[in-house]
Structures are given as structure tokens and as C-alpha cells.
Motif scaffolding. Structure first.
Motif, PDB file in Angstrom:
ATOM      1  N   GLY A 143       0.792  -1.220   0.000  1.00 52.97           N
ATOM      2  CA  GLY A 143       0.000   0.000   0.000  1.00 52.97           C
ATOM      3  C   GLY A 143       0.821   1.263   0.000  1.00 52.97           C
ATOM      4  O   GLY A 143       0.437   2.260   0.648  1.00 52.97           O
ATOM      5  N   MET A 144       1.944   1.261  -0.693  1.00 50.32           N
ATOM      6  CA  MET A 144       2.791   2.446  -0.757  1.00 50.32           C
ATOM      7  C   MET A 144       3.269   2.659  -2.184  1.00 50.32           C
ATOM      8  O   MET A 144       3.172   1.753  -3.028  1.00 50.32           O
ATOM      9  N   ALA A 145       3.783   3.840  -2.443  1.00 44.72           N
ATOM     10  CA  ALA A 145       4.273   4.156  -3.782  1.00 44.72           C
ATOM     11  C   ALA A 145       5.616   3.478  -4.037  1.00 44.72           C
ATOM     12  O   ALA A 145       6.454   3.388  -3.131  1.00 44.72           O
ATOM     13  N   PRO A 146       5.852   2.986  -5.254  1.00 41.84           N
ATOM     14  CA  PRO A 146       7.158   2.399  -5.583  1.00 41.84           C
ATOM     15  C   PRO A 146       8.316   3.359  -5.331  1.00 41.84           C
ATOM     16  O   PRO A 146       9.403   2.946  -4.964  1.00 41.84           O
ATOM     17  N   THR A 147       8.056   4.670  -5.527  1.00 41.93           N
ATOM     18  CA  THR A 147       9.113   5.654  -5.286  1.00 41.93           C
ATOM     19  C   THR A 147       9.502   5.710  -3.818  1.00 41.93           C
ATOM     20  O   THR A 147      10.666   5.934  -3.485  1.00 41.93           O
ATOM     21  N   TYR A 148       8.535   5.476  -2.930  1.00 39.21           N
ATOM     22  CA  TYR A 148       8.849   5.477  -1.502  1.00 39.21           C
ATOM     23  C   TYR A 148       9.652   4.239  -1.121  1.00 39.21           C
ATOM     24  O   TYR A 148      10.605   4.318  -0.350  1.00 39.21           O
ATOM     25  N   LEU A 149       9.278   3.090  -1.695  1.00 37.33           N
ATOM     26  CA  LEU A 149      10.046   1.879  -1.431  1.00 37.33           C
ATOM     27  C   LEU A 149      11.465   2.038  -1.973  1.00 37.33           C
ATOM     28  O   LEU A 149      12.428   1.588  -1.352  1.00 37.33           O
ATOM     29  N   ALA A 150      11.598   2.686  -3.140  1.00 40.92           N
ATOM     30  CA  ALA A 150      12.928   2.953  -3.688  1.00 40.92           C
ATOM     31  C   ALA A 150      13.736   3.800  -2.725  1.00 40.92           C
ATOM     32  O   ALA A 150      14.934   3.577  -2.513  1.00 40.92           O
ATOM     33  N   HIS A 151      13.096   4.781  -2.123  1.00 36.82           N
ATOM     34  CA  HIS A 151      13.777   5.642  -1.143  1.00 36.82           C
ATOM     35  C   HIS A 151      14.262   4.817   0.054  1.00 36.82           C
ATOM     36  O   HIS A 151      15.400   4.979   0.510  1.00 36.82           O
ATOM     37  N   LEU A 152      13.415   3.916   0.556  1.00 35.98           N
ATOM     38  CA  LEU A 152      13.805   3.091   1.697  1.00 35.98           C
ATOM     39  C   LEU A 152      14.982   2.190   1.351  1.00 35.98           C
ATOM     40  O   LEU A 152      15.876   1.978   2.178  1.00 35.98           O
TER      41      LEU A 152
END
Length: 224
Positions: free
Chosen positions: A41-50
Motif C-alpha cells: 500500500g505504498m508508492a514504488p518511489t517510496y520503497l525505492a527511497h527506503l
């Protein structure tokens, strides 16, 4: 930063302990970044940031969502269980054991990894971890003259590799028994060095190659 903050999803490789653990677990499960993000339930860009920023500080909720999607614990993602031995979780009520064929065993330990070498010394039997590779059906590792793994040369030894999934109380283990010998041919040693996937984690100069020719390979898988 919020989960909606734009981040370039194609930027560099994972960095930082959390990022490396997230990416490694995701790849292990065969999930793309986009699939993982969608399920959490999150944006791929946020997972990329993590995955790509060592200083990333996700919320507890984000970590819980990722842990559920990646079928693991938050402590496993954050490194909180790094000092704990594998398998502390509650055992399943009705586990099942399956004997593995030699082909299945070979598939599980193929290429390279870290295994446990069991050998006899003047002080008694010992077990030490070594970085290994599988070459031409045999297990090879490099060590230093006088180091404990080097004492395996000329002896019958045991070599074990396993994988434990604490979340699901399941895993597998492969036990190989064989004759260990020192690789004395310069050409063979050079070939092994060329094919090596990584240098030993122990570091230092370790240019002594030992090869284990197996005479017995067994394994089993535990499932719930």
C-alpha cells in the motif's frame, strides 16, 4: 518525508542495512519493487527511497506492512535479531519432514554461500563457518595456512548448509560428508580463484584452496 514524496525509482543500488535487507528479501521472494509496494500500500518511489537511502526512517506502520508482504518480521528487516541464532520462533504443531534427493541437495547448495565445516583437530572436533563455492560437483573454499579450516586437508570431514525461516517455522538442511584435500596444482588453484564469487568474509590473505570430494550427500526439508 512522507510516502508520497517523489523519489527517482530508478536511482542507484540499495544502500544501508534496512535497504539491503528489504531488497534482498524482495528478490528472494521473486517480487519486483512495484509488486512489493502495491501489496504494502505504498508508492514504488517510496520503497525505492527506503532501499536506497541509509538515513530513511519509515514509520512503524510502513515496516509492519512491508514485513507482512515480505513474509518476515520487522526485527529481521531492521537488524534487531542480527545477534540471535536462527530458529528461536515457536515450533509448528505438526511439522513435516521430507527427505531430499541428491539432485535437490545439489540445487540448494549450488553456486556459493556460507556453510559449516566440521573436522577433527588435536583439541577435539570443531565446527567453523567458511565461504564456499561448488565447482565440478565438489565444495571448495580458501583459507590460510595454519587456520582451522586448513586442518581439514587430508581428512574426512562434514560440511553442512541450511536455511531457516523463523516466521513460518520451516527450512532445509543439507549435509555433505567427504574427503578434503589441498589443491596443489597451480592451474587448478588459479581456475578456482578466477571462478570464485567473493573473497572470504574473514579477510586477509587466504590463498590456500581446499576441495571436498563428497562420498555422501543427504538433506531434508521441514514444512508446516
Amino acid at each position: 518525508m512522507t510516502e508520497e514524496t517523489p523519489v527517482n525509482a530508478t536511482e542507484g543500488p540499495p544502500s544501508g542495512d534496512l535497504g539491503r535487507r528489504l531488497a534482498a528479501r524482495r528478490v528472494q521472494l521473486g517480487l519486483t519493487r512495484e509488486e512489493t509496494a502495491a501489496r504494502a500500500g505504498m508508492a514504488p518511489t517510496y520503497l525505492a527511497h527506503l532501499e536506497q537511502h541509509p538515513g530513511a526512517a519509515p514509520s512503524r506502520g510502513a515496516l509492519l506492512s512491508l514485513a507482512a508482504v515480505l513474509q518476515t518480521r520487522v526485527s529481521a528487516l531492521t537488524g534487531g535479531d542480527a545477534e540471535m541464532p536462527p530458529g528461536p520462533g515457536q515450533a509448528a504443531r505438526a511439522p513435516g519432514f521430507t527427505e531430499l534427493s541428491r539432485t535437490e541437495c545439489a540445487d540448494l547448495i549450488s553456486t556459493h554461500g556460507v556453510g559449516r565445516l566440521g573436522l577433527c583437530t588435536d583439541q577435539g572436533p570443531v565446527i567453523v563457518p567458511v565461504n564456499y563455492s561448488v565447482v565440478d560437483g565438489g565444495v571448495v573454499f580458501r583459507t590460510a595456512q595454519g587456520a582451522t579450516p586448513s586442518l581439514a586437508s587430508g581428512s574426512r570431514v562434514a560440511f553442512e548448509v541450511d536455511r531457516i525461516d523463523d516466521v513460518f517455522s520451516q527450512g532445509w538442511s543439507v549435509l555433505l560428508r567427504g574427503h578434503a584435500r589441498l589443491v596443489t596444482d597451480p592451474g587448478e588453484a588459479q581456475r578456482l580463484a578466477h571462478q570464485a564469487y567473493s573473497t572470504p568474509w574473514a579477510g586477509g590473505r587466504r590463498d590456500m584452496w581446499v576441495r571436498i570430494e563428497p562420498y555422501a550427500v543427504t538433506g531434508r526439508r521441514i514444512t508446516v
